[in-house]
Design an enzyme around this catalytic site. Structure first.
Site, mmCIF file in Angstrom:
data_model
loop_
_atom_site.group_PDB
_atom_site.id
_atom_site.type_symbol
_atom_site.label_atom_id
_atom_site.label_comp_id
_atom_site.label_asym_id
_atom_site.label_seq_id
_atom_site.Cartn_x
_atom_site.Cartn_y
_atom_site.Cartn_z
ATOM 1 N N GLU A 156 82.879 13.020 26.459
ATOM 2 C CA GLU A 156 83.061 14.466 26.542
ATOM 3 C C GLU A 156 84.191 14.846 27.490
ATOM 4 O OE1 GLU A 156 81.821 15.943 24.316
ATOM 5 O OE2 GLU A 156 80.023 14.866 23.749
ATOM 6 N N HIS B 293 84.323 14.142 12.651
ATOM 7 C CA HIS B 293 83.483 13.095 13.234
ATOM 8 C C HIS B 293 83.605 11.816 12.444
ATOM 9 C CE1 HIS B 293 81.402 17.045 13.890
ATOM 10 N NE2 HIS B 293 81.716 16.663 15.118
#
Length: 755
Positions: free
Chosen positions: A367, A454
């Site tokens: 992240e 993704h």
């Protein structure tokens, strides 16, 4: 980008750009591509040390500020130097300086005062030579700066898009912003609207909608919220940085710019309360102890900070010495984690039953690496660039894991294996063979840009694994891998540290917001040439790993000789022609030979043909290059020695202004020019379609060479043939150039006449 159950992701619409499982990990299901053949593991791993001159030493905040200030003061001159139009301005985003003094300055652009989305570029200055990496090479021009769609109309459309993407509580963050969209195709005037709300799984949403200001057509929809001593649940017993305040310890890291870790207490806004303790011994490894999640979070933030600083000299996520903060215990049963640039913070949910927090080290590194990407290349979160954005976070998550190699969490090429979101003990992603998750792609295909980011990250993850470890069956830290290759050929690994160093330099130095897979190959090869040398074994491994994921070709082994164009040179005029050859045989030297050279010319040991031709005529020249292993390559071209007259004095071409001229004068020749007179023209200009180019003979006859043809392409680098047989050779010949449209500018660099 956010972490999400696969089941949740499959219920989302494609337009939502859902960010799933460990930093934008999952997406919509996609058709399988052709099965790849397992490859032989190949030879032993390549070992190499990066070149010292390409290192990027850590900059103090003051030094970085000084470099940025210098770049800002020179921005106008830089814009002119690289040929930007009069309405364009450069806005400095960052400056990186290599150990050898090379500067890489990253810019955003404005056009007539409007921000240009997709107009970013990087200017590389090395030893007086300037090159540019652009996000979009198209000419920057829009026909009108007056929108036909109102701001209110753009906002209403953006709200509809957000609601269709299942974002709850949608409302525009601010009035839509008028911009120029250059993210793809021809630049257009556009509205940018940011809609805030909450995604289906509880993740905050900041959905950026870009729409054409003339037609209202949606140009982009991209999510801006990226998801993806103490004892932690996953990290185990680890050291923590804390600060004593009075008699209480706080999770404020004094060694990393005061990074703070907060307990949101199941809230979804604000910062909650700072984690505190009375004895500086935090957590017990159990989720029932609220400090346990704080330990994993604080350690992950510290490990990510240290990784980028220790390996690349990066001083924080933005490289400005400023700390991000982290928030644990977000919401109830929130199965996700996310990064937000808007708050410059990381947030972690506690997972199912509030007992499975998403605070593992690879989650944290994934992240926060989204923040590094945002501060550097700014890869747009859609299409192929979006897949590369996601893969970048997976890559650095693996790199941070290998850097720490915790006993409680041994390093691997699996993503999210500790947090077990799927509830079946399986990872969220597999870097050695991404398709094992059921949705990701192993290799590039023309349809890759149309699937969720993704899953389109798969080929880059596969590339990174192959580059790090090589193909075929092997065991690393107790995990078995068996990575296939698209072409069935083996790939030799170079080690995770060198593979990550190449990706970092490519990301920060050569990638832009619109980089696609082909561009990523180019960027990583450029980075490898900087770090390890062009055509070194490491360079060849990078090319092999990309070919093994169906991106580009492998580099041919042995001697490679670049073709030489046919040459025209002037009699009694100096010649300097450098041949371009290399060998992939490590340490081998090259020997150059040439046959058929015009009289007066010779070839040096390093492949430079030089001298002064003494006689008119045309000959066939054959170049043969041999390396010290006996490998060889040859090339043949023609070389004409003629009367050639040139002018290399720069002449600036005013924008939409009067014609300019560049003369050459011929004396001492008899008769007229040839019916096949050739004129070579080299003009640097950002829109050749604006130009008329004429040759004017000594008696005033005008020969049109170019009449506003070529459209939006840059520059004129072309040879023209005219019948000038009515012209006397002696006298002044003139190249006349006029720019007949506004915005773009340029200059005559050189022209030559062979009458």
């Amino acid at each position: 980008m956010p972490l999400r159950h696969r089941a949740l992701v499959r219920r989302r619409r494609a337009t939502a750009l859902a960010l799933t499982a460990v930093g934008s990990l999952l997406a919509l299901s996609a058709p399988d591509v052709a099965a790849a053949a397992p490859a032989d593991p190949g030879p032993t791993q390549i070992t190499a040390t990066p070149r010292a001159g390409a290192a990027q030493p850590s900059l103090t905040p003051a030094r970085r500020t000084a470099l940025i200030k210098s770049a800002r003061s020179a921005a106008a001159g830089t814009a002119r130097h690289i040929g930007l139009g009069a309405k364009e301005k450069l806005v400095v985003k960052d400056v990186i300086k290599d150990a050898d003094g090379t500067l890489h300055t990253r810019y955003e652009r404005t056009y007539a005062g409007l921000p240009v989305l997709g107009g970013d570029l990087v200017v590389h200055d090395k030893s007086g030579r300037t090159t540019v990496t652009r996000a979009n090479a198209a000419r920057l021009q829009v026909p009108s700066l007056s929108p036909k769609i109102t701001a209110a109309g753009a906002a209403a459309k953006a709200l509809t898009v957000s609601k269709n993407a299942d974002v709850k509580g949608s409302e525009t963050e601010q009035t839509p912003r008028l911009v120029v969209w250059a993210g793809s195709g021809k630049p257009v005037l556009a509205w940018e609207t940011v809609v805030e709300g909450v995604q289906e799984d509880g993740t905050p949403s900041e959905l950026q909608i870009v729409s054409d200001a003339a037609t209202g057509k949606q140009l982009q929809a991209a999510e801006q919220v990226h998801t993806g001593s103490g004892t932690g649940q996953y990290a185990g017993e680890v050291p923590l940085g804390s600060t004593l305040s009075g008699s209480t310890y706080q999770l404020v890291d004094p060694d990393r710019a005061g990074q703070k870790t907060y307990d949101l207490n199941q809230g979804t806004s604000g910062t909650g309360t700072l984690f505190t303790d009375d004895n500086d011994v935090w957590g017990d490894g159990q989720p029932s102890n609220r400090q346990t999640a704080g330990v994993d979070v604080a350690f992950g933030a510290a490990a990510t900070w240290d990784y980028f600083k220790d390996n690349y000299g990066r001083n924080g996520i933005r490289n400005d010495g400023v700390a991000a903060y982290s928030r644990a215990h977000y919401g109830n049963n929130y199965v996700n984690a996310f990064w937000q640039d808007s708050c410059f913070c990381m947030t972690y949910g506690d997972g199912s039953g509030n007992t499975h927090p998403l605070t593992a080290l690879d989650v944290a590194a994934h992240e926060m690496s989204h923040g590094v990407t945002a501060a550097t290349a700014g890869l747009v979160y859609s299409g192929e660039s979006g897949g590369l954005n996601e893969a970048t976070s997976d890559i650095f998550a693996a790199a941070v894991e290998f850097s720490e190699n915790l006993p409680a969490d041994p390093a691997d090429y699996l993503v999210g294996e500790k947090i077990d979101i799927n509830g079946d003990g399986t990872p969220l992603r597999y870097m050695d063979k991404p398709s094992k998750d059921g949705d990701s792609r192993d290799n590039w295909s023309p349809t890759l840009g149309g699937i969720d980011v993704h899953y389109s990250s798969g080929p880059a993850n596969h590339f990174f694994y192959l580059l790090s470890e090589g193909s075929g069956a092997k065991t690393v830290n107790g995990v078995d891998y068996d990575s296939p290759t698209y072409d069935g050929l083996p790939v030799t690994g170079i080690g995770v540290q060198n593979a990550a160093a190449i990706w970092y330099r490519a990301l920060t130095t050569y990638m832009t917001s619109t980089t696609d897979y082909a561009g990523a190959r180019t960027a990583t090869l450029s980075a490898t040439a900087d770090l390890f040398g062009a055509y070194s074994p490491t360079y060849l491994a990078v090319a092999d790993a990309w070919a093994a994921t169906n991106v580009g070709n492998r580099v041919a082994l042995g001697v490679n000789l670049a073709p030489t164009a046919d040459q025209i040179s002037g009699v009694n005029q100096t010649v300097n022609l450098q041949l371009d050859a290399y060998t992939t045989n490590t340490g081998a030297s090259l020997t150059y030979e040439a046959s058929g050279l015009p009289d007066g010319l010779s070839i040096s040991p390093n492949g430079l043909i030089s001298g002064t031709p003494t006689a008119l005529g045309t000959s066939d020249v054959t170049i043969t290059v041999t390396d010290s292993t006996g490998a060889t390559a040859s090339d043949t071209f023609t070389w004409q020695i003629a009367y050639v007259y040139a002018n290399a004095t720069r002449v600036d071409i005013p924008d939409n202004g009067a014609a300019v001229e560049s003369p050459v004068t011929i004396t001492g020749r008899d008769g007229n020019a040839s019916a096949t007179t050739t004129v070579y023209v080299n003009i640097v200009h950002t829109y050749r379609g604006d130009l008329t180019v004429d040759l004017v003979g000594p008696n005033g006859t005008v020969y049109s060479l170019l009449n506003r043809t070529g459209g939006s392409a840059d520059n004129v680098d072309q040879t023209f043939t005219v019948d000038a047989s009515t012209q006397p050779l002696n006298g002044t010949w003139t190249l006349r150039v006029q720019d007949r449209a506004s915005i773009d500018v340029g200059y005559i660099a050189r022209w030559q006449l062979t009458p």
